[in-house]
Design a protein around this motif. Structure first.
Motif, PDB file in Angstrom:
ATOM      1  N   ARG A  32      33.732 -65.386  15.004  1.00 39.56           N
ATOM      2  CA  ARG A  32      32.718 -66.430  14.802  1.00 39.56           C
ATOM      3  C   ARG A  32      31.308 -65.844  14.881  1.00 39.56           C
ATOM      4  O   ARG A  32      30.423 -66.214  14.101  1.00 39.56           O
ATOM      5  CB  ARG A  32      32.897 -67.536  15.841  1.00 39.56           C
ATOM      6  N   GLY A  34      30.463 -62.845  14.219  1.00 37.46           N
ATOM      7  CA  GLY A  34      30.245 -62.049  13.023  1.00 37.46           C
ATOM      8  C   GLY A  34      29.896 -62.903  11.825  1.00 37.46           C
ATOM      9  O   GLY A  34      28.988 -62.583  11.051  1.00 37.46           O
ATOM     10  N   VAL A  35      30.596 -63.996  11.659  1.00 40.85           N
ATOM     11  CA  VAL A  35      30.328 -64.902  10.546  1.00 40.85           C
ATOM     12  C   VAL A  35      28.921 -65.477  10.649  1.00 40.85           C
ATOM     13  O   VAL A  35      28.201 -65.611   9.660  1.00 40.85           O
ATOM     14  CB  VAL A  35      31.367 -66.040  10.522  1.00 40.85           C
ATOM     15  N   ALA A  36      28.506 -65.793  11.882  1.00 42.91           N
ATOM     16  CA  ALA A  36      27.183 -66.389  12.100  1.00 42.91           C
ATOM     17  C   ALA A  36      26.078 -65.338  12.215  1.00 42.91           C
ATOM     18  O   ALA A  36      24.896 -65.675  12.240  1.00 42.91           O
ATOM     19  CB  ALA A  36      27.201 -67.234  13.366  1.00 42.91           C
ATOM     20  N   ARG A  37      26.463 -64.036  12.335  1.00 40.03           N
ATOM     21  CA  ARG A  37      25.495 -62.948  12.493  1.00 40.03           C
ATOM     22  C   ARG A  37      24.603 -63.165  13.715  1.00 40.03           C
ATOM     23  O   ARG A  37      23.387 -62.989  13.669  1.00 40.03           O
ATOM     24  CB  ARG A  37      24.634 -62.802  11.229  1.00 40.03           C
ATOM     25  N   GLN A  38      25.209 -63.519  14.822  1.00 35.63           N
ATOM     26  CA  GLN A  38      24.485 -63.762  16.069  1.00 35.63           C
ATOM     27  C   GLN A  38      24.918 -62.763  17.139  1.00 35.63           C
ATOM     28  O   GLN A  38      26.049 -62.805  17.614  1.00 35.63           O
ATOM     29  CB  GLN A  38      24.735 -65.190  16.566  1.00 35.63           C
ATOM     30  N   VAL A  40      25.894 -59.769  17.182  1.00 35.30           N
ATOM     31  CA  VAL A  40      27.172 -59.129  16.883  1.00 35.30           C
ATOM     32  C   VAL A  40      27.324 -57.794  17.620  1.00 35.30           C
ATOM     33  O   VAL A  40      28.376 -57.500  18.191  1.00 35.30           O
ATOM     34  CB  VAL A  40      27.336 -58.904  15.364  1.00 35.30           C
ATOM     35  N   TYR A 166      31.580 -56.914  12.224  1.00 34.55           N
ATOM     36  CA  TYR A 166      30.643 -56.630  11.131  1.00 34.55           C
ATOM     37  C   TYR A 166      31.180 -56.971   9.750  1.00 34.55           C
ATOM     38  O   TYR A 166      30.398 -57.148   8.808  1.00 34.55           O
ATOM     39  CB  TYR A 166      30.221 -55.159  11.188  1.00 34.55           C
ATOM     40  N   ARG A 169      31.438 -61.433   8.063  1.00 37.10           N
ATOM     41  CA  ARG A 169      30.611 -62.157   7.100  1.00 37.10           C
ATOM     42  C   ARG A 169      31.217 -62.109   5.704  1.00 37.10           C
ATOM     43  O   ARG A 169      31.282 -63.121   5.000  1.00 37.10           O
ATOM     44  CB  ARG A 169      29.202 -61.549   7.081  1.00 37.10           C
ATOM     45  N   LEU A 170      31.692 -60.935   5.311  1.00 37.38           N
ATOM     46  CA  LEU A 170      32.265 -60.776   3.984  1.00 37.38           C
ATOM     47  C   LEU A 170      33.620 -61.463   3.860  1.00 37.38           C
ATOM     48  O   LEU A 170      33.997 -61.922   2.787  1.00 37.38           O
ATOM     49  CB  LEU A 170      32.416 -59.288   3.658  1.00 37.38           C
ATOM     50  N   SER A 172      34.672 -64.100   5.721  1.00 35.50           N
ATOM     51  CA  SER A 172      34.662 -65.395   6.405  1.00 35.50           C
ATOM     52  C   SER A 172      35.546 -66.440   5.722  1.00 35.50           C
ATOM     53  O   SER A 172      36.274 -67.179   6.383  1.00 35.50           O
ATOM     54  CB  SER A 172      33.223 -65.926   6.506  1.00 35.50           C
TER      55      SER A 172
END
Length: 204
Positions: A32, A34-38, A40, A166, A169-170, A172
């Motif tokens: 999660r 990673g998907v939100a880029r918070q 990471v 990492y 995101r790609l 998700s």
């Protein structure tokens, strides 16, 4: 690096991944984030370093006990095999009712760090999976080989958490599908059964 050492390192990587990859609160949280880029990097570092510490503790602790008390190996091996079978059954049962990831991410860095530590160190399964199981599996490779096995497990942990955080995101959209976790749970269940068989074969 000779063939025997390479095979032992690869065995450690496979065993480590088999126990780490199982979908759970910690992996879902890393995914999660990673998907939100918070935060990471912080989350990946906490999970990976903690896992390496637990793997080393397992290799050192269980190995030392076995060296001093050889009969302990048989007892721990049977218990470990039983746990692996249970883990495999649990994974196959989970595959019958797959679930997608849900939202609900903490945003403050302090909250993220606290959650990462809690999901890693307050989870009783991490001690059974990482310390006991990987430590136990390492003993079958001998006094020297167990360190190569542990190295493989550590590398697997580092690669897994970094990749999960990492690359999330790609991937998700793919990870959000219940079908993905269903296939993963089935594979993990079968690997757990195979590992249990390997353990029992080493003492009988």
């Amino acid at each position: 690096m000779n063939t025997t050492i390479l095979a032992t390192v690869l065995a450690g990587m496979l065993s480590g991944l088999s126990l780490i990859v199982a979908i759970g609160a910690q992996n879902a949280f890393v995914l999660r984030q990673g998907v939100a880029r918070q935060h990471v990097g912080v989350v990946v570092a906490i999970c990976a370093v903690s896992d390496v510490a637990l793997i080393v503790a397992g290799v050192v602790g269980v190995g030392a006990v076995v060296e001093g008390h050889p009969t302990v190996l048989r007892i721990v091996t049977v218990g470990g095999a039983a746990y692996l079978v249970w883990f495999g059954v649990r994974s196959l049962l989970a595959a019958r009712h797959p679930k997608a990831l849900t939202a609900g991410l903490p945003t403050a860095k302090s909250s993220v760090v606290g959650t990462a530590f809690a999901l890693t160190w307050l989870n009783p399964h991490v001690y059974l999976d990482t310390v006991l199981m990987l430590g136990n599996l390492s003993t079958s490779h001998g006094p020297t080989g167990r360190w190569w096995f542990g190295l493989g497990a550590c590398v697997a942990s580092l690669l897994w958490f970094a990749g999960l955080g990492y690359a999330a995101r790609l991937a998700s959209r793919w990870f959000a599908q219940p079908r993905t976790w269903q296939v993963l749970d089935v594979v993990i269940g079968l690997v757990m059964f195979a590992l249990a068989g390997m353990l029992l074969r080493s003492i009988f």
